[in-house]
Design a protein around this motif. Structure first.
Motif, PDB file in Angstrom:
ATOM      1  N   MET A  34     -17.645  60.709  50.621  1.00  0.00           N
ATOM      2  CA  MET A  34     -17.207  60.619  49.237  1.00  0.00           C
ATOM      3  C   MET A  34     -15.993  59.706  49.165  1.00  0.00           C
ATOM      4  O   MET A  34     -15.192  59.643  50.107  1.00  0.00           O
ATOM      5  N   ALA A  35     -15.841  59.028  48.047  1.00  0.00           N
ATOM      6  CA  ALA A  35     -14.760  58.055  47.957  1.00  0.00           C
ATOM      7  C   ALA A  35     -14.161  58.015  46.565  1.00  0.00           C
ATOM      8  O   ALA A  35     -14.828  58.324  45.573  1.00  0.00           O
ATOM      9  N   VAL A  48      -9.594  53.572  47.615  1.00  0.00           N
ATOM     10  CA  VAL A  48      -8.327  54.297  47.525  1.00  0.00           C
ATOM     11  C   VAL A  48      -8.281  55.382  48.597  1.00  0.00           C
ATOM     12  O   VAL A  48      -7.301  55.512  49.324  1.00  0.00           O
ATOM     13  N   ALA A  49      -9.351  56.166  48.675  1.00  0.00           N
ATOM     14  CA  ALA A  49      -9.435  57.236  49.671  1.00  0.00           C
ATOM     15  C   ALA A  49     -10.896  57.556  49.932  1.00  0.00           C
ATOM     16  O   ALA A  49     -11.734  57.410  49.036  1.00  0.00           O
ATOM     17  N   SER A  56     -12.575  64.770  57.171  1.00  0.00           N
ATOM     18  CA  SER A  56     -11.511  63.827  57.524  1.00  0.00           C
ATOM     19  C   SER A  56     -11.301  62.835  56.382  1.00  0.00           C
ATOM     20  O   SER A  56     -12.249  62.482  55.680  1.00  0.00           O
ATOM     21  N   ILE A  57     -10.076  62.406  56.218  1.00  0.00           N
ATOM     22  CA  ILE A  57      -9.711  61.601  55.063  1.00  0.00           C
ATOM     23  C   ILE A  57      -9.031  60.311  55.502  1.00  0.00           C
ATOM     24  O   ILE A  57      -8.232  60.312  56.443  1.00  0.00           O
ATOM     25  N   ASP A  58      -9.348  59.246  54.811  1.00  0.00           N
ATOM     26  CA  ASP A  58      -8.722  57.951  55.050  1.00  0.00           C
ATOM     27  C   ASP A  58      -8.115  57.490  53.734  1.00  0.00           C
ATOM     28  O   ASP A  58      -8.705  57.690  52.668  1.00  0.00           O
ATOM     29  N   PRO A 102     -19.264  53.187  58.614  1.00  0.00           N
ATOM     30  CA  PRO A 102     -18.329  54.310  58.680  1.00  0.00           C
ATOM     31  C   PRO A 102     -17.880  54.764  57.302  1.00  0.00           C
ATOM     32  O   PRO A 102     -18.084  54.072  56.307  1.00  0.00           O
ATOM     33  N   CYS A 103     -17.265  55.904  57.298  1.00  0.00           N
ATOM     34  CA  CYS A 103     -16.676  56.428  56.075  1.00  0.00           C
ATOM     35  C   CYS A 103     -15.190  56.083  56.143  1.00  0.00           C
ATOM     36  O   CYS A 103     -14.413  56.775  56.793  1.00  0.00           O
ATOM     37  N   SER A 104     -14.816  55.010  55.509  1.00  0.00           N
ATOM     38  CA  SER A 104     -13.431  54.576  55.542  1.00  0.00           C
ATOM     39  C   SER A 104     -13.138  53.761  54.296  1.00  0.00           C
ATOM     40  O   SER A 104     -14.050  53.232  53.651  1.00  0.00           O
TER      41      SER A 104
END
Length: 126
Positions: A34-35, A48-49, A56-58, A102-104
């Motif tokens: 999710m973003a 943004v995130a 895990s969060i970026d 990736p999720c980033s």
């Protein structure tokens, strides 16, 4: 069909706080990355995130330490807590899914997102 609905946008004074919410349907917040992304001044979207399946969060460098992203699996919602907002934070924010790895934040910015909502406008007053 995935449906994302943002809420919580509005007018906030510089230095203030605001929370954006996103209701998710047609999938779960634990099925995809999710973003939160936001509209850039000259077009396009900036990550943004991101919130990964494992939680895990970026964060983008511009918001790290000021914004907090999280998800509520029971409510099937994600949130973006915005603190110490700056004039540059004023724009439209979108809740989104990203199906690929990736999720980033970098991947969401460079390689795109899959589903997104109609957006929530955040206006910063000085």
């Amino acid at each position: 069909q995935v449906h994302l609905a943002e809420s919580g946008g509005g007018l906030v004074q510089a230095g203030g706080s605001l929370r954006l919410s996103c209701a998710v349907s047609g999938t779960t917040v634990d099925s995809y990355c999710m973003a939160w992304v936001r509209q850039k001044p000259m077009g396009g979207l900036d990550g943004v995130a991101t919130i990964d399946i494992d939680g895990s969060i970026d964060y983008a460098e511009a918001v790290r330490g000021r914004f907090t992203a999280y998800k509520d699996s029971k409510k099937n919602m994600i949130y973006l807590e915005m603190e110490r907002v700056k004039p540059d934070d004023g724009t439209t924010y979108y809740c989104a899914t990203r199906h690929r790895r990736p999720c980033s934040v970098e991947a969401a910015t460079l390689y795109g997102i899959n589903d997104w909502g109609k957006g929530a406008l955040v206006t910063i007053s000085s």
